[in-house]
Design an enzyme around this catalytic site. Structure first.
Site, short mmCIF file in Angstrom:
data_model
loop_
_atom_site.label_atom_id
_atom_site.label_comp_id
_atom_site.label_asym_id
_atom_site.label_seq_id
_atom_site.Cartn_x
_atom_site.Cartn_y
_atom_site.Cartn_z
N CYS A 263 0.74 -1.26 -0.11
CA CYS A 263 0.13 -0.52 0.06
C CYS A 263 0.96 1.32 0.15
CB CYS A 263 -0.90 0.09 1.58
SG CYS A 263 -2.11 -1.34 1.41
N ALA A 265 1.37 4.49 -1.54
CA ALA A 265 1.75 5.69 -2.04
C ALA A 265 1.17 6.50 -0.67
CB ALA A 265 0.31 5.92 -2.57
N PRO A 266 1.49 7.99 -1.17
CA PRO A 266 2.37 8.32 -1.85
C PRO A 266 4.05 8.18 -1.47
CG PRO A 266 1.95 9.42 -0.15
CD PRO A 266 0.92 8.39 0.54
N GLY A 268 6.05 8.14 0.48
CA GLY A 268 7.29 7.78 1.36
C GLY A 268 8.16 6.24 2.47
N LYS A 269 7.64 5.67 2.72
CA LYS A 269 8.38 4.28 3.25
C LYS A 269 9.12 3.63 1.44
CE LYS A 269 5.13 3.90 6.78
NZ LYS A 269 4.04 4.77 6.26
N ASP A 286 -0.34 -0.04 -5.44
CA ASP A 286 -1.29 0.92 -4.71
C ASP A 286 -2.93 0.87 -5.12
OD1 ASP A 286 -1.26 2.61 -1.55
OD2 ASP A 286 -3.03 3.14 -3.58
N ASP A 330 1.86 -1.72 4.77
CA ASP A 330 0.87 -0.52 5.26
C ASP A 330 -0.50 0.54 5.53
OD1 ASP A 330 1.31 2.22 7.47
OD2 ASP A 330 2.24 3.51 5.28
N CYS A 383 -0.92 3.83 10.66
CA CYS A 383 -0.97 4.89 12.05
C CYS A 383 -1.99 5.29 12.43
CB CYS A 383 -0.88 6.33 10.87
SG CYS A 383 -1.67 6.07 9.75
C1 LIG Z 1 -1.24 4.28 5.01
S1 LIG Z 1 -2.01 4.61 2.82
C2 LIG Z 1 0.16 4.21 2.97
C3 LIG Z 1 0.95 5.44 2.81
C4 LIG Z 1 2.49 4.40 2.36
N1 LIG Z 1 3.22 3.32 2.52
C5 LIG Z 1 3.41 6.04 2.20
O1 LIG Z 1 4.41 5.53 3.98
O2 LIG Z 1 3.76 7.01 2.22
C6 LIG Z 1 -2.35 3.51 2.88
C7 LIG Z 1 -2.44 3.34 1.05
O3 LIG Z 1 -3.05 2.60 1.33
C8 LIG Z 1 -3.73 2.12 -0.44
N2 LIG Z 1 -5.05 1.36 -0.69
C9 LIG Z 1 -5.86 0.65 -0.01
N3 LIG Z 1 -7.07 0.00 -0.13
C10 LIG Z 1 -5.77 -0.92 -0.76
C11 LIG Z 1 -6.20 -2.05 -1.06
N4 LIG Z 1 -7.09 -2.74 -1.41
N5 LIG Z 1 -5.17 -2.46 -2.64
C12 LIG Z 1 -4.29 -1.83 -2.71
N6 LIG Z 1 -3.87 0.11 -1.88
C13 LIG Z 1 -5.02 -0.36 -1.57
C14 LIG Z 1 -4.27 3.62 -0.17
O4 LIG Z 1 -4.62 3.95 -1.75
C15 LIG Z 1 -3.44 4.51 0.24
O5 LIG Z 1 -2.62 5.29 -0.58
#
Ligand SMILES: C[S@@+](CC[C@H](N)C(=O)[O-])C[C@H]1O[C@@H](n2cnc3c(N)ncnc32)[C@H](O)[C@@H]1O
Length: 442
Positions: A263, A265-266, A268-269, A286, A330, A383
């Site tokens: 997961c 986006a955006p 950072g990790k 994502d 994440d 988070c």
């Molecule tokens: C907590 S954010 C991730 C932050 C990211 N890891 C970072 O550090 O920048 C959760 C992400 O999960 C994605 N997401 C939610 N459901 C998903 C799915 N079924 N498959 C893939 N990505 C998903 C969302 O679009 C969102 O960008």
């Protein structure tokens, strides 16, 4: 305050009235339509002016909404109904009176002019009178409203119960952290030099900064525009909370491995994982193509590459059946660990939302389990500070997956306020490191 709104009568609103009126429209959208603060700001459209000021007023008003809205209600006569933009206008004006350094008469004048900008000229006198009464009866009104703990600390009751259950004696510190403006933390790319060298560069640029929680973390005394950060455009440094910097460390990807950031986006990790170990076959997936575009922008700035996949993690069609050595999940969550960055969460989340998040997290965790090579490592991260999205999800997963275990103890970080010192400041995060056995899952 007879002069209130005089400038607006002449056709030119007082400086600040436009930003205040835009913040009122955005606050109204968050309250009435349930949109996020970011979405509400986008809705203002391309001719919105003074967006930085609007954003600051909106954030503060959302942060303190659950204290300010009852204060507005206490100003009204029983049964008195206001036209739709006037209640949020009073909330925003009270925010400025309570939490900004602007002199009270200036704020009252701006609010009266903002009413005119919002096409509520007939209510200008009412706004003026209510705000003057607020100032005159301040102590008594606050004492009355703050008999409710939820109003006094501007948190919904259900969340206060959760925070007390999770944080125990640290609950007041968590609440204080939630109510402050977010600290700006950086991740130094150690490929470009040490953190100490970067602190020297900050000092030379006139930016007050200190060492943070991890060897990569720098915490600024005051937030600055990223354009001012030495080496930002060249990828020397990125904006990332200290707690978020644990993800790549715990994943501990080794050169040559096949890694999934599930997961991403955006990004950072994703970027941190690649900064630590550039020689990886890393897939950043994502479900949101728009958010994935931001991953690409971040990778470009850092001069690194990943295989970007826009897909639902749970779908079958994106995977080539080659297992991954390490996976970071994440997961989407309530974001109750990052409330100071997203104060709208206090208004938008309901206690009843949490079971839905937990079900999604379970589903995504089970999917990741299918994708991991034997002896691999799966880091589950949120988070959120809520047990239902963290330990309970992992507990249920392990109970249903014999052969899986924790590779090490879970890490639970609670939001720590700035007063804790730069070396301790962090948002709230949870990490569980899981393995499906074998020797590779250190
Ligand atoms: C907590 S954010 C991730 C932050 C990211 N890891 C970072 O550090 O920048 C959760 C992400 O999960 C994605 N997401 C939610 N459901 C998903 C799915 N079924 N498959 C893939 N990505 C998903 C969302 O679009 C969102 O960008």
């Amino acid at each position: 305050m007879k002069a209130a709104g005089a400038a607006a009568k002449r056709g030119t609103p007082a400086p600040g009235a436009l930003a205040m009126s835009q913040a009122v429209r955005a606050l109204h959208a968050v309250r009435e339509d349930g949109v996020t603060a970011e979405e509400a700001l986008l809705r203002l459209g391309s001719d919105a002016a003074d967006l930085a000021a609007t954003r600051a007023i909106l954030s503060g008003s959302l942060r303190w909404y659950l204290r300010l809205a009852p204060l507005v209600d206490a100003l009204l006569r029983p049964g008195q109904v206001l036209a739709p933009p006037l209640h949020p206008l009073l909330v925003v004006a009270l925010h400025q009176l309570e939490y900004s350094r602007a002199p009270a008469p200036v704020t009252v004048n701006i609010a009266v002019d903002a009413a005119r900008v919002l096409r509520q000229a007939a209510a200008a006198g009412l706004i003026n009178a209510l705000l003057r009464r607020f100032l005159a009866e301040h102590a008594a009104l606050c004492a009355r409203v703050e008999r409710s703990e939820a109003a006094a600390v501007a948190h919904p009751r259900w969340l206060l119960r959760e925070i007390r259950a999770v944080a125990g004696p640290a609950a007041d510190a968590v609440i204080a952290a939630n109510n402050e403006s977010p600290p700006m933390s950086l991740r130094v790319n150690l490929a470009h030099g040490t953190r100490e060298a970067y602190l020297d560069r900050c000092a030379a640029a006139g930016i007050a900064a200190r060492s943070g929680l991890l060897p990569t973390t720098v915490v600024l005394d005051e937030a600055v525009d990223v354009g001012r950060l030495p080496g930002f455009a060249l990828g020397v440094v990125s904006v990332q909370d200290a707690g978020a910097q644990h993800a790549a460390v715990l994943l501990d990807a080794q050169p040559g491995e096949r890694v999934l950031d599930a997961c991403a986006a955006p990004g950072g990790k994703t970027c941190h994982i690649l900064e630590r170990t550039p020689d990886l076959d890393l897939a950043a997936l994502d479900v949101s193509p728009a958010r994935l575009a931001r991953v690409q922008q971040n990778l470009d700035r850092l001069g690194i590459a990943a295989n970007l996949i826009a897909a639902d993690l749970a779908a079958e069609d994106w995977w080539d059946a080659r297992p991954f050595n390490r996976i970071l999940l994440d997961a989407p969550c309530s974001a109750t660990g990052v409330i100071r960055r997203h104060p709208d969460i206090k208004l938008l989340r309901r206690a009843t939302d949490i079971a839905g998040f937990a079900a999604t997290q379970q589903r995504l965790l089970r999917r990741c389990a299918q994708l991991l090579a034997p002896g691999g490592r799966l880091v589950y991260a949120t988070c959120s500070i809520l047990e239902a999205e963290n330990e309970a999800v992992v507990g249920d997963f392990l109970a249903a997956h014999p052969g899986w275990s924790r590779a090490q103890e879970d890490m639970r970080l609670l939001p720590a306020p700035r007063a804790a010192g730069a070396g301790a400041v962090t948002d709230g995060f949870y990490y569980a490191c899981l393995t499906n056995g074998g020797s590779g899952a250190r």
